[in-house]
Design an enzyme around this catalytic site. Structure first.
Site, PDB file in Angstrom:
ATOM      1  N   GLU A   1      35.554  38.194  31.125  1.00 58.13           N
ATOM      2  CA  GLU A   1      36.789  37.731  30.475  1.00 58.13           C
ATOM      3  C   GLU A   1      36.480  36.491  29.655  1.00 58.13           C
ATOM      4  O   GLU A   1      35.723  35.617  30.090  1.00 58.13           O
ATOM      5  CB  GLU A   1      37.882  37.354  31.493  1.00 58.13           C
ATOM      6  CG  GLU A   1      38.459  38.502  32.249  1.00 58.13           C
ATOM      7  CD  GLU A   1      39.605  38.095  33.183  1.00 58.13           C
ATOM      8  OE1 GLU A   1      40.262  37.058  32.946  1.00 58.13           O
ATOM      9  OE2 GLU A   1      39.830  38.832  34.163  1.00 58.13           O
TER      10      GLU A   1
ATOM     11  N   HIS B 112      41.877  43.469  41.479  1.00 56.08           N
ATOM     12  CA  HIS B 112      42.382  42.446  40.558  1.00 56.08           C
ATOM     13  C   HIS B 112      43.766  42.044  41.086  1.00 56.08           C
ATOM     14  O   HIS B 112      44.772  42.217  40.405  1.00 56.08           O
ATOM     15  CB  HIS B 112      42.424  42.999  39.140  1.00 56.08           C
ATOM     16  CG  HIS B 112      42.485  41.943  38.066  1.00 56.08           C
ATOM     17  ND1 HIS B 112      41.541  41.812  37.070  1.00 56.08           N
ATOM     18  CD2 HIS B 112      43.383  40.951  37.827  1.00 56.08           C
ATOM     19  CE1 HIS B 112      41.856  40.808  36.263  1.00 56.08           C
ATOM     20  NE2 HIS B 112      42.982  40.264  36.704  1.00 56.08           N
TER      21      HIS B 112
ATOM     22  N   ARG C  98      36.611  47.176  30.349  1.00 59.04           N
ATOM     23  CA  ARG C  98      36.764  46.748  31.745  1.00 59.04           C
ATOM     24  C   ARG C  98      38.231  46.914  32.142  1.00 59.04           C
ATOM     25  O   ARG C  98      39.114  46.310  31.526  1.00 59.04           O
ATOM     26  CB  ARG C  98      36.347  45.285  31.900  1.00 59.04           C
ATOM     27  CG  ARG C  98      36.624  44.751  33.276  1.00 59.04           C
ATOM     28  CD  ARG C  98      36.253  43.285  33.431  1.00 59.04           C
ATOM     29  NE  ARG C  98      36.603  42.881  34.774  1.00 59.04           N
ATOM     30  CZ  ARG C  98      37.300  41.792  35.085  1.00 59.04           C
ATOM     31  NH1 ARG C  98      37.701  40.953  34.153  1.00 59.04           N
ATOM     32  NH2 ARG C  98      37.587  41.529  36.339  1.00 59.04           N
TER      33      ARG C  98
ATOM     34  N   ASN D 260      33.927  35.111  34.097  1.00 57.85           N
ATOM     35  CA  ASN D 260      35.186  34.879  33.381  1.00 57.85           C
ATOM     36  C   ASN D 260      35.164  33.425  32.939  1.00 57.85           C
ATOM     37  O   ASN D 260      35.095  32.519  33.774  1.00 57.85           O
ATOM     38  CB  ASN D 260      36.395  35.091  34.304  1.00 57.85           C
ATOM     39  CG  ASN D 260      36.574  36.547  34.711  1.00 57.85           C
ATOM     40  OD1 ASN D 260      35.729  37.390  34.410  1.00 57.85           O
ATOM     41  ND2 ASN D 260      37.660  36.837  35.401  1.00 57.85           N
TER      42      ASN D 260
ATOM     43  N   GLU E 140      37.986  37.175  40.245  1.00 58.60           N
ATOM     44  CA  GLU E 140      38.430  35.793  40.449  1.00 58.60           C
ATOM     45  C   GLU E 140      39.008  35.536  41.842  1.00 58.60           C
ATOM     46  O   GLU E 140      40.202  35.205  41.974  1.00 58.60           O
ATOM     47  CB  GLU E 140      39.491  35.407  39.402  1.00 58.60           C
ATOM     48  CG  GLU E 140      39.008  35.441  37.984  1.00 58.60           C
ATOM     49  CD  GLU E 140      40.070  34.939  36.982  1.00 58.60           C
ATOM     50  OE1 GLU E 140      41.125  34.431  37.410  1.00 58.60           O
ATOM     51  OE2 GLU E 140      39.821  35.058  35.781  1.00 58.60           O
TER      52      GLU E 140
ATOM     53  N   TYR F  61      37.030  30.478  30.630  1.00 54.32           N
ATOM     54  CA  TYR F  61      38.183  30.046  29.829  1.00 54.32           C
ATOM     55  C   TYR F  61      38.074  28.604  29.370  1.00 54.32           C
ATOM     56  O   TYR F  61      38.820  28.182  28.494  1.00 54.32           O
ATOM     57  CB  TYR F  61      39.487  30.240  30.622  1.00 54.32           C
ATOM     58  CG  TYR F  61      39.848  31.700  30.702  1.00 54.32           C
ATOM     59  CD1 TYR F  61      40.505  32.326  29.654  1.00 54.32           C
ATOM     60  CD2 TYR F  61      39.478  32.479  31.801  1.00 54.32           C
ATOM     61  CE1 TYR F  61      40.811  33.679  29.694  1.00 54.32           C
ATOM     62  CE2 TYR F  61      39.772  33.827  31.854  1.00 54.32           C
ATOM     63  CZ  TYR F  61      40.441  34.422  30.795  1.00 54.32           C
ATOM     64  OH  TYR F  61      40.728  35.766  30.827  1.00 54.32           O
TER      65      TYR F  61
HETATM   66  O1  IFM Z   1      45.505  37.315  32.784  1.00 49.32           O
HETATM   67  C1  IFM Z   1      44.534  36.653  33.541  1.00 49.32           C
HETATM   68  C2  IFM Z   1      43.648  37.644  34.257  1.00 49.32           C
HETATM   69  O2  IFM Z   1      44.377  38.494  35.049  1.00 49.32           O
HETATM   70  C3  IFM Z   1      42.649  36.912  35.116  1.00 49.32           C
HETATM   71  N1  IFM Z   1      41.953  35.901  34.379  1.00 49.32           N
HETATM   72  C4  IFM Z   1      42.726  34.990  33.567  1.00 49.32           C
HETATM   73  C5  IFM Z   1      43.683  35.773  32.673  1.00 49.32           C
HETATM   74  C6  IFM Z   1      44.505  34.798  31.807  1.00 49.32           C
HETATM   75  O3  IFM Z   1      45.254  33.944  32.604  1.00 49.32           O
END
Ligand code: IFM
Length: 443
Positions: free
Chosen positions: A356, A130, A86, A304, A175, A306
């Site tokens: 992500e 992005h 990606r 994404n 995002e 986290y």
């Molecule tokens: O680096 C970023 C990415 O550009 C977008 N998502 C979170 C990542 C980590 O902060």
């Protein structure tokens, strides 16, 4: 899909045949060559060059120099065994002022990238936005200006026409929440504004841009699929109180539903919209017909992930799990299972890709903490697949160390170490581990 024994005797979680093992990057974070071959400036060029905006005064001028190291980086991906990659297209590399004449050299770079991937058996997954809005468009208001949605769709159409024969998966936005919350509310990302009301208008125009780009896609001969990549965080009450449960529902609206609902159900959530005052600029920004454009059918959703979000009865966020070098991260692999199964339950049986997932660590090469993170999240993803979620692929963030926005080069997210003085790439422990995972199709 059945657990089998691996040579060490530990049970192994096998993924479905053909699972898309991947890694992700974005243009401004790795490409460099900011002033070469006709590329125009983006809001991030301008922002990073402003004193005090990025840690240690770093910029993406050179970044990981990927623009000049394309072949080596493609070989690196092949050697890892990646099946999917990606990357994002820098809008101002293709259209230096955001619209009008195409920069042939910029387009050629992405064409060579797509070809190089296919030659190595790696499926290209292309993100169109992005965060690097062309500066020339920012001077016309950028995403504050409703016209930006149309400019974006025109640029998207250019890319569908140029690469549609080779790209199986397109993602419109990455995002939008981060643009709204960090670029327009906290002001610590480009373009550095602090205006919550304006931020919500920007959010609406981003969604509209997504919808118009999907429309443009349907009108081309491209044979691929299209969706968006959302950053999503399951929200939980920090305790058993009714107040905390209420705050968790509110946080869910802000974190997740305000993006998922318009895209996948064609409407903003009523409880979230009710938090917008009658005179909020967002209300005027929403025009008749927008909901249908934004909610047009998507072929897949990029997730994404986290970490999770826990809130108290007063609505404050508390961390109940470990964090990482990026202190906003609450590391909670179970949250990924909850998120993937929730999307299926509330939004239907859409194909999903993890676009992500990863962590920042101060361990430069022996990043055992990252290996544990990835293994635990893949186990949660595997559990979700067993529960019936149509998860097709997984892109860890990130393939290589890169420019981490306002943190500059101080946070390292890659499985491949980059020495930014020499641009030498070296596998970290996590890269070798991931290569084995891919080869075995399991963890
Ligand atoms: O680096 C970023 C990415 O550009 C977008 N998502 C979170 C990542 C980590 O902060």
């Amino acid at each position: 899909m059945k657990p089998v024994q691996n040579p060490s005797g530990a049970p192994e979680l096998r993924f479905p045949e053909g699972f898309g093992w991947g890694a992700a990057t974005s243009a401004y974070q790795i490409e460099g060559a900011a002033n070469e071959d006709g590329r125009g400036p983006s809001v991030w060029d301008v922002f990073s060059h402003r004193p005090g905006r990025v840690r240690e005064g770093a910029t993406g001028d050179v970044a990981a120099d990927h623009y000049h190291r394309l072949t080596g980086d493609l070989d690196l991906m092949r050697d890892l065994g990646l099946r999917s990659y990606r990357f994002s297209i820098a809008w101002p590399r293709v259209l230096p002022t955001g619209r009008g004449t195409v920069n042939a050299k910029g387009l050629d770079f992405y064409s060579r990238l797509a070809d190089g991937l296919l030659e190595r058996g790696i499926a290209p997954v292309v993100t169109l936005f992005h965060w690097d809005t062309p500066q020339a468009l920012q001077e016309l208001g950028g995403w504050e200006n409703r016209d930006c949605a149309k400019w974006f769709a025109d640029y998207a159409h250019t890319m569908f026409t140029a690469l549609g024969d080779r790209v199986p998966t397109w993602l419109t936005l990455n995002e939008p929440k981060t643009v709204v919350d960090v670029g327009y509310t906290a002001g610590t990302h480009a373009p550095g504004k602090q205006d919550r009301q304006l931020a919500n208008v920007v959010g609406h125009h981003l969604l509209l841009g997504h919808g118009l780009a999907v429309q443009a896609f349907r009108g081309t001969a491209g044979k691929g699929r299209i969706g968006a990549a959302l950053s999503l965080s399951p929200t939980y009450p920090a305790d058993d109180s009714a107040a905390a449960r209420l705050q968790a529902t509110r946080a869910d609206a802000e974190e997740n539903r305000r993006w998922l609902d318009p895209l996948l159900l064609g409407r903003y959530p009523a409880d979230w919209l009710a938090t917008q005052p009658a005179d909020a600029p967002l209300r005027a920004a929403i025009k008749d017909g927008d909901a249908a454009v934004i909610g047009a059918r998507n072929d897949l959703l990029g997730v994404n992930y986290y970490g999770t979000t826990h809130v108290t009865g007063t609505g404050s966020r508390v961390m109940l799990h470990p964090t990482s070098q990026a202190t906003w991260q609450e590391i909670d692999p179970n949250g990924l299972f909850d998120l993937l199964t929730r999307i299926k339950r509330d939004y239907g049986d859409l194909p999903l890709t993890i676009t992500e997932n990863g962590m920042a660590t101060t361990n430069p090469m022996q990043d055992q903490d990252r290996v544990t993170f990835l293994r635990d999240h893949l186990a949660a993803a595997h559990r979700a697949i067993q529960a019936g979620v149509r998860l097709e692929s997984y892109h860890l963030w990130s393939l290589m160390d890169n420019f981490e926005w306002a943190e500059g080069y101080t946070q390292r997210w890659g499985i491949v170490h980059v020495d930014f003085a020499t641009q030498k790439r070296t596998h970290k422990a996590s890269a070798d581990w991931y290569r084995t995972v891919i080869a075995r199709n399991g963890v």
